[in-house]
Design a protein around this motif. Structure first.
Motif, PDB file in Angstrom:
ATOM      1  N   VAL A  68       0.836  -1.201   0.000  1.00 20.01           N
ATOM      2  CA  VAL A  68       0.000   0.000   0.000  1.00 20.01           C
ATOM      3  C   VAL A  68       0.872   1.252   0.000  1.00 20.01           C
ATOM      4  O   VAL A  68       0.620   2.213  -0.742  1.00 20.01           O
ATOM      5  N   LEU A  69       1.923   1.222   0.824  1.00 21.13           N
ATOM      6  CA  LEU A  69       2.843   2.365   0.863  1.00 21.13           C
ATOM      7  C   LEU A  69       3.432   2.619  -0.521  1.00 21.13           C
ATOM      8  O   LEU A  69       3.492   3.762  -0.990  1.00 21.13           O
ATOM      9  N   ALA A  72       0.857   4.081  -2.831  1.00 23.43           N
ATOM     10  CA  ALA A  72       0.630   5.508  -2.569  1.00 23.43           C
ATOM     11  C   ALA A  72       1.737   6.333  -3.213  1.00 23.43           C
ATOM     12  O   ALA A  72       1.479   7.372  -3.829  1.00 23.43           O
ATOM     13  N   GLY A  75       1.235   6.471  -6.815  1.00 23.25           N
ATOM     14  CA  GLY A  75       0.174   7.430  -7.108  1.00 23.25           C
ATOM     15  C   GLY A  75       0.688   8.847  -7.107  1.00 23.25           C
ATOM     16  O   GLY A  75       0.405   9.637  -8.020  1.00 23.25           O
ATOM     17  N   VAL A  76       1.468   9.168  -6.076  1.00 22.89           N
ATOM     18  CA  VAL A  76       2.018  10.524  -5.982  1.00 22.89           C
ATOM     19  C   VAL A  76       2.925  10.801  -7.172  1.00 22.89           C
ATOM     20  O   VAL A  76       2.856  11.868  -7.792  1.00 22.89           O
TER      21      VAL A  76
END
Lengths: 220, 102
Positions: A68-69, A72, A75-76
């Motif tokens: 998940v990290l 993220a 995504g960024v």
């Protein structure tokens, strides 16, 4: 907007009262899963129950969390990140302070990682400290050199989840179950996984703060 | 009522305060902060309810879940903040458009 507020407050109060009632109607005394955890502690390789749950009994939670990290961060990065300020020279006092603080942060992170085996601590706490060190460096104007930012940074980011998946696959072949550590090797496996996870978490948090995909700098 | 329940109720309160702020404020940064406060309420609730074991050690599983949750919340917040910056860069304001008043 004001027109709707008179309706909003009673609704929220009803929700709060309902949630509060639900909480209060829970049994006063509940063992939860603590009994199961303490029964299995000898086989876990560590003596801190939280670490045992995180890295051993529910290791796949931690594995998925690292993913998940990473997601993220992807995504960024795919959003292009924020327009980042350029490298600046901090003032002499700030510079000295940061140079003093960063080693202390690294030392405390290593301590937290080690102590996680038998007391509160562990990869996440240590990783957050490393992330904080990275944020501190970014805020005082330090930037990763382009050579380090390209491949080495990416390797560090995926090392945590990558090693986790590798260990899980290996154990699946050997033990027939994902992340089922043999009790004799559990301690060393957990320490290894935690160390790499700490580095990855720290790097990911700092990269999330920086927001910019490192490669963009070179191409500009 | 054991202290665990008082903390759990504080968690419920934090959740509701966060939800109120999430609904009322149009500014995206405030919405992100509100979601974080709601999350803190949930974490407090989980930690508090884990201590219903009496004198024995608190339940370790909710503690582990909260550690996981905190890191996920941090990364989700980072993603949300980046999205907010993109919205601000595209529209000039980090706010949701106001609804037309009827």
């Amino acid at each position: 907007m004001e027109k709707r507020h008179w309706l909003l407050l009673p609704l929220l109060l009803t929700l709060t009262a309902g949630l509060g009632y639900a909480v209060l109607s829970l049994p006063e005394h509940a063992e939860g899963l603590q009994h199961m955890v303490s029964n299995k502690m000898e086989t876990s390789g560590v003596s801190n129950p939280v670490t045992a749950v995180l890295l051993n009994f529910r290791g796949y939670d931690t594995l998925l969390e690292m993913v998940v990290l990473l997601l993220a961060l992807l995504g960024v990065w795919s959003l292009g990140g924020a327009a980042l300020h350029h490298e600046t020279m901090p003032g002499p006092i700030l510079d000295t302070l940061v140079r003093l603080l960063i080693p202390v942060l690294i030392l405390v992170a290593a301590y937290l990682l080690w102590v996680g085996a038998h007391a509160p601590g562990g990869a996440f706490q240590a990783g957050s400290l490393l992330g904080a060190a990275g944020v501190l460096l970014l805020l005082t104007g330090w930037r990763l050199r382009a050579g380090l930012a390209a491949l080495p940074l990416r390797l560090m980011l995926v090392a945590g989840p990558g090693l986790f998946v590798a260990v899980a696959a290996l154990l699946y072949l050997v033990e027939g179950q994902l992340l089922a550590y043999p009790p004799a090797q559990a301690a060393i496996l957990i320490l290894l996984l935690e160390t790499v996870a700490m580095l990855s978490i720290g790097a990911t948090l700092a990269a999330l703060f920086s927001g910019e995909r490192p490669q963009d700098k070179e191409s500009k | 009522m054991s202290p665990a329940f008082s903390y759990a109720l504080v968690g419920v309160g934090l959740f509701s305060i966060g939800l109120y702020a999430l609904i009322v404020h149009a500014h995206l940064l405030r919405k992100i902060l509100a979601i974080n406060i709601m999350g803190s309420g949930v974490f407090l609730l989980l930690i508090a309810l884990a201590k219903r074991t009496g004198d024995a050690q608190p339940d370790a599983v909710p503690h582990a879940m909260v550690i996981t949750g905190i890191v996920v919340a941090v990364s989700a917040t980072a993603l949300a903040l980046t999205l907010m910056l993109k919205v601000a860069a595209a529209t000039g304001r980090a706010e949701l458009p106001k609804e037309e008043q009827e």
